[in-house]
Enzyme design. Structure first.
Site, short mmCIF file in Angstrom:
data_model
loop_
_atom_site.label_atom_id
_atom_site.label_comp_id
_atom_site.label_asym_id
_atom_site.label_seq_id
_atom_site.Cartn_x
_atom_site.Cartn_y
_atom_site.Cartn_z
N ARG A 73 73.23 7.48 46.27
CA ARG A 73 71.97 8.13 46.66
C ARG A 73 70.76 7.29 46.24
NH1 ARG A 73 69.19 13.34 44.31
NH2 ARG A 73 67.78 13.86 46.04
N HIS A 104 68.02 5.79 48.79
CA HIS A 104 66.59 6.10 48.64
C HIS A 104 65.77 4.83 48.41
CE1 HIS A 104 66.47 10.69 47.94
NE2 HIS A 104 67.62 10.38 48.50
#
Length: 328
Positions: free
Chosen positions: A64, A68
């Site tokens: 993640r 991002h």
């Protein structure tokens, strides 16, 4: 004369093809540190696997963070920078407040710096560690990571909005954001498969349960029984600390189960459900319901994502610490 012209045109065409193929990976290459720090990739892998052995959620966390990072200013490690004074970094943006795993990247970077000072970028450490954390249960790399990224020195919370895909987004918005990053509909669906691991906070989907159109109703595209289960886990109003599995009963296993849940209208986010609203995307969802179909496609798309707007050559810097830019 015509033959010579023909040969010249063929030569120019070949040069353009080679140039285009090189640009596909943004100037990155395999084994970039083979001479400058030959132990780098093994060091990252060994430390990451050691951490993953005691934290089975690490794969979801680092993947993640990598995702991002790449969608905002490219894969330049800017997500790792801490705020300075009153200047808010990407970490301060609302979608990034629940990111985790920064301490692991710090530990890896510290040991890599001891082995090879001023050589391996934080952006590469993050890219490698994300792959290695996801790969730990398989004991083999799930995708190739090309290296040679350099670190950016700018990290602004204001850059996040409009660049990072939202769990509330409809299909057209998602497709537009991915297209701006050089990713197509196939990449969008495949990379959404990362939701097969990890958890989500209730606030990211509670509107689908309680007030989808502003009339106290549920999202009709969400399986009714699943919506009832989610309501039992996430009472209204949502507790910011409460989380649920993104892929029910499979959140620690990197597999193709996510696509089964989406096909059954049990995708947790509005962005998951949106994949079925486009004919082409829905077809890809259907095709990815087995690991044999999903894994090679994910490897290709995540490698493509890892090359978004990278800094290479003399651009950027090699940060000595991932949380702060180098002091001249």
């Amino acid at each position: 004369m015509n033959a010579r012209k023909g040969h010249l045109i063929l030569l120019l065409t070949l040069i353009l093809v080679v140039a285009c193929n090189a640009d596909d990976d943004g100037g990155l290459k395999k084994d970039f540190y083979k001479k400058s720090c030959p132990q780098a990739e093994k060091l990252v892998r060994d430390i990451t696997w050691s951490k993953a052995q005691t934290d089975p959620t690490l794969g979801a966390k680092l993947l993640r963070v990598h995702y991002h990072d790449c969608f905002v200013q490219g894969c330049d490690g800017s997500i790792l920078l801490d705020p300075v004074g009153t200047n808010q970094s990407e970490k301060n943006a609302v979608p990034n407040l629940t990111l985790a795993g920064f301490d692991v990247i710090d530990d890896i970077k510290t040991q890599v710096e001891q082995a090879c000072p001023n050589t391996v970028s934080c952006a590469d450490v993050l890219s490698l560690a994300a792959r290695d954390a996801v790969s730990f249960p398989f004991k083999k790399p799930m995708w190739d990571v090309l290296t040679g990224r350099r670190d950016g020195s700018v990290s602004l919370a204001s850059n996040v909005a409009g660049n990072l895909p939202s769990p509330f987004a409809d299909f057209s918005t998602l497709a537009q954001i991915f297209s701006k990053k050089g990713l197509n509909v196939n990449d969008l669906v495949v990379l959404s498969g990362a939701h097969t691991i990890g958890v989500a906070h209730c606030g990211t989907f509670s509107r689908r349960l309680y007030n989808f159109t502003g009339k106290g109703d549920a999202d009709p595209s969400l399986d009714a029984a699943y919506a009832g289960l989610l309501r039992s886990q996430c009472p209204n109003p949502a507790n910011p600390a409460t989380t649920v599995e993104m892929d029910p009963q499979s959140s620690l296993s990197f597999d193709s189960h996510y696509f089964d849940t989406v096909m059954k209208n049990k995708g947790l986010f509005q962005s998951d459900a949106a994949l079925l609203t486009n004919q082409g995307a829905a077809k890809v969802v259907q095709q990815l319901q087995s690991p044999d179909a999903f894994f090679p496609k994910f490897a290709k798309s995540v490698k493509k994502m890892g090359a978004i707007e990278v800094l290479t050559g003399t651009a950027g810097e090699i940060r000595r610490q991932c949380r702060v830019v180098n002091q001249s």
